[in-house]
Enzyme design. Structure first.
Site, PDB file in Angstrom:
ATOM      1  N   ASN A  13       0.535  -1.147   0.000  1.00 56.52           N
ATOM      2  CA  ASN A  13       0.006   0.130   0.023  1.00 56.52           C
ATOM      3  C   ASN A  13       0.751   1.216   0.252  1.00 56.52           C
ATOM      4  O   ASN A  13       0.236   2.254  -0.539  1.00 56.52           O
ATOM      5  CB  ASN A  13      -1.017   0.068   1.146  1.00 56.52           C
ATOM      6  CG  ASN A  13      -0.516  -0.002   2.550  1.00 56.52           C
ATOM      7  OD1 ASN A  13       0.824  -0.830   2.661  1.00 56.52           O
ATOM      8  ND2 ASN A  13      -0.871   0.371   3.689  1.00 56.52           N
ATOM      9  N   SER A  44      -0.392  -7.755   7.300  1.00 55.63           N
ATOM     10  CA  SER A  44      -1.391  -8.170   7.981  1.00 55.63           C
ATOM     11  C   SER A  44      -1.137  -8.774   9.353  1.00 55.63           C
ATOM     12  O   SER A  44       0.014  -9.582   9.476  1.00 55.63           O
ATOM     13  CB  SER A  44      -2.356  -9.344   7.184  1.00 55.63           C
ATOM     14  OG  SER A  44      -1.818 -10.544   6.994  1.00 55.63           O
ATOM     15  N   GLU A  49       4.770  -4.230  12.251  1.00 57.11           N
ATOM     16  CA  GLU A  49       3.554  -3.333  12.183  1.00 57.11           C
ATOM     17  C   GLU A  49       2.574  -3.605  11.523  1.00 57.11           C
ATOM     18  O   GLU A  49       2.745  -3.774  10.021  1.00 57.11           O
ATOM     19  CB  GLU A  49       4.550  -1.910  11.425  1.00 57.11           C
ATOM     20  CG  GLU A  49       3.762  -0.529  11.627  1.00 57.11           C
ATOM     21  CD  GLU A  49       2.566  -0.387  10.632  1.00 57.11           C
ATOM     22  OE1 GLU A  49       1.490  -0.617  11.069  1.00 57.11           O
ATOM     23  OE2 GLU A  49       2.824  -0.124   9.437  1.00 57.11           O
ATOM     24  N   LEU A  50       1.471  -3.872  11.873  1.00 60.82           N
ATOM     25  CA  LEU A  50       0.420  -4.410  11.677  1.00 60.82           C
ATOM     26  C   LEU A  50      -1.015  -3.800  11.288  1.00 60.82           C
ATOM     27  O   LEU A  50      -0.783  -2.618  11.214  1.00 60.82           O
ATOM     28  CB  LEU A  50       0.070  -5.792  12.217  1.00 60.82           C
ATOM     29  CG  LEU A  50       1.245  -6.547  12.528  1.00 60.82           C
ATOM     30  CD1 LEU A  50       1.165  -7.750  13.550  1.00 60.82           C
ATOM     31  CD2 LEU A  50       2.076  -6.976  11.318  1.00 60.82           C
ATOM     32  N   CYS A  85      -3.068   1.090   6.872  1.00 58.28           N
ATOM     33  CA  CYS A  85      -3.209   0.386   8.373  1.00 58.28           C
ATOM     34  C   CYS A  85      -3.892   1.505   9.637  1.00 58.28           C
ATOM     35  O   CYS A  85      -4.766   1.003  10.389  1.00 58.28           O
ATOM     36  CB  CYS A  85      -1.924   0.379   9.122  1.00 58.28           C
ATOM     37  SG  CYS A  85      -0.793  -1.018   8.103  1.00 58.28           S
TER      38      CYS A  85
END
Length: 480
Positions: free
Chosen positions: A158, A235, A254-255, A288
């Site tokens: 993204n 994810s 970092e989810l 996110c």
């Protein structure tokens, strides 16, 4: 055979461009119209092993001094600044990010490298007051910050440039050689960045880029014995599974999240509606920290919802390369179908569709606002990663805080209120890595500590904080 938009040199291993991989070549197609963006190597474990070995040898040689790393980081920031339009075009084509939003990402990548260069100038150890105890009497001691080792960097689709920058720049600043695996859907920006860095004189082995699928390349990196540190953005399910496979490594995640926004009365609901009308739909909600769950006080709910829906209905949907476009395609048709299914599920459970909810003739899901989604439906309980926000009304501020915390995620939350006491209570109560007062949760400055708790991760990014995690403290004690 169609000509690609970009012709790339291949993947980078030990200072050499490798034109093909163990599994041949893969095509990168534009999510919006299916056009061929580029062809890239499809690597396997063999290339991963070569890349990690090259990185380990680079660390052993130590031929990339701090002063040279600072020079490269500063020159990269300058070169990115000069090539913003080139990189923005790559971002837009490979990810369907609207070109005006892609330009913002390219500009942010400039700052990320600049901040990393600044931190590379000043991070250091400290003196230890050994004579403060009898055991240390007569000794002089200090600490060094030494590189943690080979870094495996796994980035998402993204933000195909800036989130790569957030991994590469701090690692190089800290003196750690890197093996990067960009997202298989969006590797072009990362490879263009690698070409730029290589041209600025990064010694062989210090930067390696291996392209391929996560189940092959990502898994090989996570389990490789010579990788010391893994930085992963993606994810929650994939991230925590990777951490389980790499129990003896430093794994920094970092989810995702389903970021809440609380709009209180009194509070500037007009600004909140205006910002939410962008923050829930930028890059089709594929962030996110995309604003997803909105809780608005019943006294201002009608006005807020009317303003929000009006703004969302005016968003321009279409070709990401069109400068007027606000919202374009999701990364895949499968994701479009999934988000549409979640919307339909919420409506069937009693939610009200206020706008959107349809897929247009180009396969783009229209920006959607849903009111009254029950907490149990996926649109409310999971990370939608699509152009959808939900709105629910509340009467009591504590009720809103409880609803916002009712999530397995905890990345960032936003609160609009003019009551300082409520703002401070929210800061103490909300279980998130960041609590943003009078702002949407989608706001991020690249120098801030950024990361979450619970299923949203276990790290803080931002060059200063990433460098700290990518170094180890080494005590040096001198006995005369």
């Amino acid at each position: 055979m169609d000509d690609p938009h970009f012709t790339l040199q291949g993947m980078l291993i030990d200072g050499e461009w490798v034109p093909s991989g163990e599994h041949g070549m893969a095509e990168v197609h534009a999510p919006y119209d299916g056009g061929l963006v580029a062809r890239v190597p499809a690597a396997g474990r063999r290339e991963v092993d070569r890349a990690v070995h090259a990185a380990r040898e680079a660390l052993r040689r130590g031929d990339f001094s701090r002063v040279d790393r600072i020079r490269v980081l500063e020159q990269t920031a300058a070169a990115l600044n000069d090539r913003q339009d080139h990189f923005a075009r790559a971002i837009s084509l490979e990810s369907a990010k609207p070109i005006k939003t892609a330009r913002v990402e390219a500009a942010r990548a400039v700052e990320t490298f600049a901040f990393a260069a600044a931190e590379a100038r000043r991070f250091a150890g400290h003196m230890v007051p050994m004579d403060a105890s009898a055991a240390g009497a007569g000794k002089t001691a200090f600490t060094l910050k030494v590189p943690v080792g080979v870094v495996a960097a796994i980035s998402p689709f993204n933000f195909p440039l800036n989130l790569v920058a957030h991994k590469l720049a701090p690692a190089l600043a800290a003196g750690c050689p890197v093996v990067l695996k960009p997202a298989s859907q969006t590797p072009v920006s990362a490879l263009l960045l690698a070409e730029l860095l290589q041209g600025l004189g990064v010694p062989k082995g210090w930067l390696n880029v291996v392209t391929g699928g996560g189940s092959v390349v990502g898994d090989a990196l996570a389990t490789h014995e010579d990788v010391a540190y893994i930085t992963f953005t993606g994810s929650s399910e994939v991230g925590w599974a990777m951490a389980a496979k790499a129990a003896r490594k430093k794994v920094r995640l970092e989810l995702g999240s389903n970021s809440p926004l609380i709009v209180d009365a009194p509070g500037d609901w007009e600004t909140a509606a205006s910002k939410a009308g962008v923050a829930g739909f930028s890059h089709a909600g594929q962030s996110c920290i995309s604003t997803q769950r909105i809780y608005v006080h019943e006294d201002v709910a009608d006005d807020f919802i009317e303003s929000l829906v009006s703004k969302v209905e005016r968003l321009v949907v279409g070709d990401p390369m069109d400068g007027r476009t606000d919202v374009s395609s999701l990364i895949s048709h499968q994701d479009t179908d999934r988000v549409k299914e979640w919307i339909d599920e919420a409506v069937a459970a009693g939610a009200k569709l206020l706008c959107g909810g349809e897929i247009d003739e180009h396969g783009v899901l229209k920006p959607t606002v849903v009111e009254g989604a029950p907490p149990t439906v996926r649109l409310q309980s999971e990370e939608v990663f699509g152009p959808v926000v939900t709105v629910n009304r509340y009467r009591d501020f504590d009720e809103a805080l409880t609803s916002a915390n009712d999530s397995r995620y905890g990345l960032q939350a936003g609160v609009f209120t003019s009551d300082v006491g409520k703002a401070l209570k929210a800061a103490r109560t909300l279980e998130f890595g960041g609590v943003l007062i009078n702002d949407v949760p989608t706001s991020r400055a690249d120098q801030q500590p950024y990361g979450g708790v619970k299923d949203s991760g276990n790290t803080r990014e931002g060059p200063a904080y990433a460098i700290e995690e990518m170094t180890e403290l080494r005590l040096v004690s001198l006995q005369p």
